[in-house]
Design an enzyme around this catalytic site. Structure first.
Site, PDB file in Angstrom:
ATOM      1  CE  LYS A  33      -2.126   1.622   3.849  1.00  0.00           C
ATOM      2  NZ  LYS A  33      -1.914   3.082   3.850  1.00  0.00           N
ATOM      3  CG  ASP A  60      -4.633   4.417   2.073  1.00  0.00           C
ATOM      4  OD1 ASP A  60      -5.795   4.830   1.964  1.00  0.00           O
ATOM      5  OD2 ASP A  60      -4.046   4.280   3.165  1.00  0.00           O
ATOM      6  CE  LYS A  62      -7.018   6.518   4.949  1.00  0.00           C
ATOM      7  NZ  LYS A  62      -5.588   6.215   4.808  1.00  0.00           N
ATOM      8  CG  ASP A  65     -11.655  18.164  -3.369  1.00  0.00           C
ATOM      9  OD1 ASP A  65     -12.500  19.071  -3.545  1.00  0.00           O
ATOM     10  OD2 ASP A  65     -10.432  18.380  -3.240  1.00  0.00           O
ATOM     11  N   PRO A  67     -17.387  16.347  -6.031  1.00  0.00           N
ATOM     12  CG  PRO A  67     -19.658  15.735  -6.071  1.00  0.00           C
ATOM     13  CD  PRO A  67     -18.723  16.789  -5.551  1.00  0.00           C
ATOM     14  CB  THR A 119      -8.791   1.852  12.457  1.00  0.00           C
ATOM     15  OG1 THR A 119      -7.656   2.173  11.653  1.00  0.00           O
ATOM     16  CG2 THR A 119      -9.733   0.982  11.674  1.00  0.00           C
ATOM     17  NE  ARG A 211       2.605   2.606  12.923  1.00  0.00           N
ATOM     18  CZ  ARG A 211       1.789   3.450  13.547  1.00  0.00           C
ATOM     19  NH1 ARG A 211       2.288   4.398  14.315  1.00  0.00           N
ATOM     20  NH2 ARG A 211       0.491   3.354  13.399  1.00  0.00           N
TER      21      ARG A 211
HETATM   22  O1  C5P Z   1       1.532   1.043  10.985  1.00  0.00           O
HETATM   23  P1  C5P Z   1       0.090   0.701  10.891  1.00  0.00           P
HETATM   24  O2  C5P Z   1      -0.166  -0.790  10.800  1.00  0.00           O
HETATM   25  O3  C5P Z   1      -0.757   1.340  11.982  1.00  0.00           O
HETATM   26  O4  C5P Z   1      -0.376   1.321   9.498  1.00  0.00           O
HETATM   27  C1  C5P Z   1      -1.727   1.357   9.112  1.00  0.00           C
HETATM   28  C2  C5P Z   1      -1.857   1.913   7.733  1.00  0.00           C
HETATM   29  O5  C5P Z   1      -3.237   1.861   7.359  1.00  0.00           O
HETATM   30  C3  C5P Z   1      -1.416   3.362   7.590  1.00  0.00           C
HETATM   31  O6  C5P Z   1      -0.792   3.466   6.320  1.00  0.00           O
HETATM   32  C4  C5P Z   1      -2.721   4.164   7.587  1.00  0.00           C
HETATM   33  O7  C5P Z   1      -2.654   5.301   6.764  1.00  0.00           O
HETATM   34  C5  C5P Z   1      -3.704   3.152   7.016  1.00  0.00           C
HETATM   35  N1  C5P Z   1      -5.102   3.329   7.411  1.00  0.00           N
HETATM   36  C6  C5P Z   1      -5.538   3.301   8.716  1.00  0.00           C
HETATM   37  N2  C5P Z   1      -6.862   3.491   9.019  1.00  0.00           N
HETATM   38  C7  C5P Z   1      -7.746   3.656   8.063  1.00  0.00           C
HETATM   39  C8  C5P Z   1      -7.309   3.635   6.731  1.00  0.00           C
HETATM   40  C9  C5P Z   1      -5.972   3.457   6.448  1.00  0.00           C
HETATM   41  O8  C5P Z   1      -4.765   3.114   9.640  1.00  0.00           O
HETATM   42  N3  C5P Z   1      -9.036   3.767   8.348  1.00  0.00           N
END
Ligand code: C5P
Length: 231
Positions: A33, A60, A62, A65, A67, A119, A211
């Site tokens: 990603k 990703d 996201k 803005d 349409p 999340t 991470r």
């Molecule tokens: O390091 P970690 O596992 O927390 O990374 C999560 C990845 O998922 C990050 O790149 C973050 O931008 C992405 N993400 C997220 N929550 C969302 C959508 C994407 O943590 N709702």
């Protein structure tokens, strides 16, 4: 096409760092990603680099803005030949439909998903934004709206899937779940987390892990372990 449900978040700031990491995971069974940090600093060149390593790409960015702008942005993103792209469901139905419309006229048709509630947000922070519903109900609302707007799936927390699934018509609707942490690993800035095994048991189509893999001394080993736990 990879059979793995794992998407590794390449949260690096430069092409060089990304190349070093990709070299360490060369041949691993996963997708990768590219998020805002890497794409903003490296630009579309990062897509060419990843293509050299033959990983499918979730771009990703996201989008959120008006349409017309999202329609054009989706067209440009699809033109890069990536596997999945996304928008924010909070941009509304008209915005999501404009995103979908861009793919109808495009030769390249990546999966198009909608982010529900990040999340990283906990209940307190969520209420601070002025929402009246609970996080779960708001995620459900966004999920149904995303389905109606023609999205292929949503990004949500793994434990929200069971609240949403019974209300969907599309059996093939995808659930992309970040906030994944192997047992005994720090939650960092994530709030609504699940282990890889639990996330798949809850019905995740794809898990996003950053991470715990990118900061490991042996990322390929962590990928293999997660694949083993989730296949
Ligand atoms: O390091 P970690 O596992 O927390 O990374 C999560 C990845 O998922 C990050 O790149 C973050 O931008 C992405 N993400 C997220 N929550 C969302 C959508 C994407 O943590 N709702």
């Amino acid at each position: 096409m990879s059979k793995s449900k794992l998407i590794v978040a390449l949260d690096f700031s430069t092409i060089e760092e990304s190349r070093l990491f990709l070299d360490k995971i060369r041949g691993a069974d996963c997708r990768v990603k590219v998020g805002k940090e890497l794409f903003t600093s490296a630009g579309p060149k990062i897509i060419d680099l990843i293509n050299e390593f033959e990983f499918e790409i979730f771009l990703d960015l996201k989008f959120h803005d008006i349409p017309n702008t999202v329609n054009k942005a989706v067209k440009a993103a699809a033109g890069l030949g990536v596997w999945m792209i996304n928008v924010h469901a909070s941009g509304g139905k008209r915005m999501m439909m404009a995103a979908k419309e861009a793919l109808i006229s495009s030769n390249q048709k990546p999966l198009l998903t909608a982010v529900t509630i990040l999340t990283s947000l906990n209940n307190e922070e969520f209420l601070e934004l002025g929402y009246k519903a609970s996080i779960e109900n708001q995620v459900k609302k966004y999920a149904l709206l995303a389905e109606e707007s023609g999205m292929d799936g949503i990004v949500c927390s793994a434990d929200e899937i069971k609240l949403i699934k019974p209300f969907l018509i599309n059996n093939n609707f995808k659930f992309v779940t970040p906030g994944i942490r192997p047992k005994n690993y720090s939650s960092n800035d994530q709030s609504r987390i699940a282990t890889p095994e639990n996330a798949i048991a809850e019905g995740s189509s794809f898990i996003v892990v950053g991470r715990p893999i990118t900061l490991s001394n042996n990322p390929k080993e962590v990928i293999d372990l997660i694949n083993k736990e989730t296949s």
